[in-house]
Design a protein around this motif. Structure first.
Motif, PDB file in Angstrom:
ATOM      1  N   ASP A 102     -32.303   7.750  33.555  1.00  0.00           N
ATOM      2  CA  ASP A 102     -33.431   8.342  34.269  1.00  0.00           C
ATOM      3  C   ASP A 102     -34.139   9.440  33.503  1.00  0.00           C
ATOM      4  O   ASP A 102     -35.129   9.991  33.976  1.00  0.00           O
ATOM      5  CB  ASP A 102     -32.950   8.915  35.615  1.00  0.00           C
ATOM      6  CG  ASP A 102     -32.397   7.831  36.530  1.00  0.00           C
ATOM      7  OD1 ASP A 102     -32.907   6.696  36.472  1.00  0.00           O
ATOM      8  OD2 ASP A 102     -31.448   8.130  37.289  1.00  0.00           O
ATOM      9  N   SER A 103     -33.643   9.793  32.321  1.00  0.00           N
ATOM     10  CA  SER A 103     -34.262  10.889  31.582  1.00  0.00           C
ATOM     11  C   SER A 103     -34.265  10.596  30.088  1.00  0.00           C
ATOM     12  O   SER A 103     -33.583   9.685  29.613  1.00  0.00           O
ATOM     13  CB  SER A 103     -33.516  12.207  31.848  1.00  0.00           C
ATOM     14  OG  SER A 103     -32.240  12.187  31.232  1.00  0.00           O
ATOM     15  N   ASP A 104     -35.011  11.398  29.371  1.00  0.00           N
ATOM     16  CA  ASP A 104     -35.105  11.241  27.922  1.00  0.00           C
ATOM     17  C   ASP A 104     -33.771  11.470  27.237  1.00  0.00           C
ATOM     18  O   ASP A 104     -33.517  10.941  26.154  1.00  0.00           O
ATOM     19  CB  ASP A 104     -36.151  12.217  27.374  1.00  0.00           C
ATOM     20  CG  ASP A 104     -36.249  12.180  25.861  1.00  0.00           C
ATOM     21  OD1 ASP A 104     -36.575  11.098  25.320  1.00  0.00           O
ATOM     22  OD2 ASP A 104     -35.983  13.224  25.226  1.00  0.00           O
ATOM     23  N   ASP A 105     -32.880  12.222  27.860  1.00  0.00           N
ATOM     24  CA  ASP A 105     -31.590  12.542  27.257  1.00  0.00           C
ATOM     25  C   ASP A 105     -30.749  11.301  26.974  1.00  0.00           C
ATOM     26  O   ASP A 105     -29.846  11.332  26.122  1.00  0.00           O
ATOM     27  CB  ASP A 105     -30.793  13.488  28.169  1.00  0.00           C
ATOM     28  CG  ASP A 105     -31.448  14.855  28.298  1.00  0.00           C
ATOM     29  OD1 ASP A 105     -32.225  15.220  27.388  1.00  0.00           O
ATOM     30  OD2 ASP A 105     -31.199  15.551  29.303  1.00  0.00           O
ATOM     31  N   THR A 106     -31.027  10.205  27.669  1.00  0.00           N
ATOM     32  CA  THR A 106     -30.235   8.984  27.500  1.00  0.00           C
ATOM     33  C   THR A 106     -30.925   7.963  26.593  1.00  0.00           C
ATOM     34  O   THR A 106     -30.401   6.868  26.398  1.00  0.00           O
ATOM     35  CB  THR A 106     -29.962   8.338  28.868  1.00  0.00           C
ATOM     36  OG1 THR A 106     -31.217   7.994  29.479  1.00  0.00           O
ATOM     37  CG2 THR A 106     -29.217   9.298  29.781  1.00  0.00           C
ATOM     38  N   HIS A 107     -32.080   8.316  26.041  1.00  0.00           N
ATOM     39  CA  HIS A 107     -32.844   7.373  25.236  1.00  0.00           C
ATOM     40  C   HIS A 107     -32.495   7.541  23.755  1.00  0.00           C
ATOM     41  O   HIS A 107     -33.262   8.096  22.975  1.00  0.00           O
ATOM     42  CB  HIS A 107     -34.346   7.563  25.459  1.00  0.00           C
ATOM     43  CG  HIS A 107     -34.770   7.256  26.853  1.00  0.00           C
ATOM     44  ND1 HIS A 107     -36.045   7.520  27.332  1.00  0.00           N
ATOM     45  CD2 HIS A 107     -34.090   6.704  27.903  1.00  0.00           C
ATOM     46  CE1 HIS A 107     -36.126   7.129  28.596  1.00  0.00           C
ATOM     47  NE2 HIS A 107     -34.960   6.642  28.962  1.00  0.00           N
TER      48      HIS A 107
END
Length: 289
Positions: A102-107
């Protein structure tokens, strides 16, 4: 035979007289350059010399009169305001990543994306560029790409500028419209102003005191890079989505002292093996690490 010779000589003399007259005509002489034609130029195609608000004539106080002292003052200030060296801006798109969570942190980058960044770093190293500045988007995939590239080139990580203005977004409604991607109008307004601010921050001719050609590396995103290319070349910005650039590809723009802009590479990824050439987010998550 005599008639043929007379014809040839007469024709040659006629052409010579014609072109001599054309050369004497100041207005006609303009069209002797291969870059000009008799066809009127569309207004949208005219080059704006003050696109970066650094055209010397726009920075210097205009002539107040035609006195020699005033002309000397104007010319001296004009020369002082002129850029003397070129700026090279090299744009690198991040490597392939997974759009999960759900966030950029996981991309994070995929294995293939990391390999792409390694090849790009090696390519930049082979070019032998001495970097004056390196700027990276604050998004995870751009940060990871930047870190991998830095292992291949001579530049201290502590000196890298992290810029939130470079984050991915929707710069301007594209033409022609596309049916599979329809951001809300508010997103274009929000992202567009930010991305335009980033363009104005990094794209301009050199300062007058710059004594050598400079090289800036920007690690960012596909939409932003494509918009930058259109803006820098003064092409309609709405056409940004007509350009496709691969992951970890290199785009090279040069801003000359006159303010003219040229492009050397556009999405260059020929230094990678074919199996590493990608430009879209992978959808088969099971087979991608």
């Amino acid at each position: 035979m005599r008639k043929l010779t007379s014809f040839v000589c007469g024709t040659g003399a006629g052409f010579a007289a014609y072109y001599l007259q054309r050369l004497r005509d100041p207005q006609a002489a303009v069209h002797n350059s291969w870059t000009n034609s008799d066809k009127p130029v569309d207004p949208w195609a005219l080059w704006d010399t003050n696109w970066d608000c650094r055209e010397p004539r726009a920075l210097v106080r205009p002539l107040r009169n035609s006195q020699p002292e005033e002309e000397n003052r104007y010319n001296a200030e004009l020369e002082k305001a002129k850029a003397k060296k070129a700026r090279h801006i090299i744009l690198v798109r991040h490597g392939e990543y997974l759009d999960v969570g759900d966030s950029d942190d996981t991309h994070h980058l995929t294995d293939r994306g990391r390999k792409q960044a390694e090849f790009t770093g090696k390519r930049l190293s082979e070019l032998g560029i001495k970097w004056d500045k390196i700027v990276a988007s604050t998004m995870v995939r751009a940060q990871e790409t930047s870190d991998i590239i830095l292992k291949q080139i001579e530049f201290e990580k502590e000196k890298v500028v992290n810029c939130a203005f470079l984050r991915e977004g929707a710069p301007i409604p594209p033409q022609p419209p596309v049916g599979h991607w329809k951001p809300e109008a508010s997103q274009f307004l929000r992202d567009g102003s930010r991305i335009e601010a980033a363009f104005r921050r990094y794209f301009h001719r050199a300062y007058p005191d710059q004594e050598k050609e400079s090289y800036t590396l920007i690690v960012g995103h596909g939409n932003v890079i494509r918009y930058f290319v259109c803006r820098a070349l003064q092409f309609p910005a709405e056409g940004w989505l007509r350009i496709s650039i691969n992951h970890a590809s290199i785009t090279w723009l040069t801003i000359s002292p006159s303010g003219n802009v040229s492009i050397k590479y556009l999405g260059d990824s020929g230094f990678m093996p074919p199996e590493l050439l990608t430009n879209r987010i992978p959808r088969d998550v099971k087979n991608v690490v």
